[in-house]
Write an enzyme that holds these catalytic residues in place. Sequence first.
Site, PDB file in Angstrom:
ATOM      1  N   SER A 185       0.837  -1.205   0.000  1.00  0.00           N
ATOM      2  CA  SER A 185       0.000   0.000   0.000  1.00  0.00           C
ATOM      3  C   SER A 185       0.861   1.239   0.000  1.00  0.00           C
ATOM      4  O   SER A 185       2.007   1.228   0.486  1.00  0.00           O
ATOM      5  CB  SER A 185      -0.898   0.006   1.242  1.00  0.00           C
ATOM      6  N   TYR A 198      -2.565  -1.702  10.224  1.00  0.00           N
ATOM      7  CA  TYR A 198      -2.612  -2.018   8.794  1.00  0.00           C
ATOM      8  C   TYR A 198      -1.362  -1.494   8.088  1.00  0.00           C
ATOM      9  O   TYR A 198      -0.717  -2.211   7.314  1.00  0.00           O
ATOM     10  CB  TYR A 198      -3.866  -1.391   8.187  1.00  0.00           C
TER      11      TYR A 198
END
Length: 294
Positions: A185, A198
């Site tokens: 990400s 995350y």
Amino acid sequence: MASGGNQKFPPQKQESQPGKEHVMNPNPQYSNPDYKPSNKLQGKVALVTGGDSGIGRAVCHCFAQEGATVAFTFVKGQEDQDAHDTLEMIKKVKTPDSKDPMAVAADLGFDENCKKVVEEVTKAYGCIDILVNNAAEQYKNSSVAEIDESRLERVFRTNIFSYFFVTRHALKHMKKGSSIICSTSVNAYKGNQKLLDYTATKGAIVAFVRGLSLELVNEGIRVNGVAPGPIWTPLIPASFDEEETANFGSEVPMQRAGQPCEVAPSYVFLASNAFSSYISGQVIHPNGGVVVNS
């Protein structure tokens, strides 16, 4: 899918992870009518974790268009409808010489489950040529104090433990010319204080890609990653409140969220030896124009 324009989504919220694509408004775009397949993955077998929706669904769809036989995993009871829909989508675009697609239900946070997935796929297809580690979940937080042990373990199990587990079993069935692609990400590069656990897993995935690529280079297996920016997937309404969802993606230079079909070709590129045979240990950044330090 214009280059800019302050796009907004209808306010919406889902109450459980990993989220459901079929109830989103609008539904994410998993295919692009302008995409022209050319048998880039003909004869290959691909396993995509978390392939029932979002980026995973778009990757499965592109891989099938390119001639691959596709298997994907999903969360039983949470993603049954999305998994069924994805299977039907793949069947419609698969090439005549590829085998029927397969959906495998599994909680990938545990090694034994990952082993069973790989065994089921290889029993049906004989090998794995392309592995896409993509399964993920995320939860919003306002401070590190909110993240207790059970949640931290849950997020790490799905987002990075599964990458280790699936990979170690899949490698027994991979050979020279195979490719491993991991979904990380933009948050791994720029940070995100509202998605701390995350974001930590996504940083771990970047390190995993770099280390594993060095381990496997002499075996002729390439390992790369894709680091999407804000993409319209079920994780978004399942993670954020209605106002945040409505404005999702507006912070990037293109001033909009991306669609899964805008990310999936990056995976096709990295999976195809015709296009990326000299690329390993790298990460592609489809992120709406955010400049990152790699």
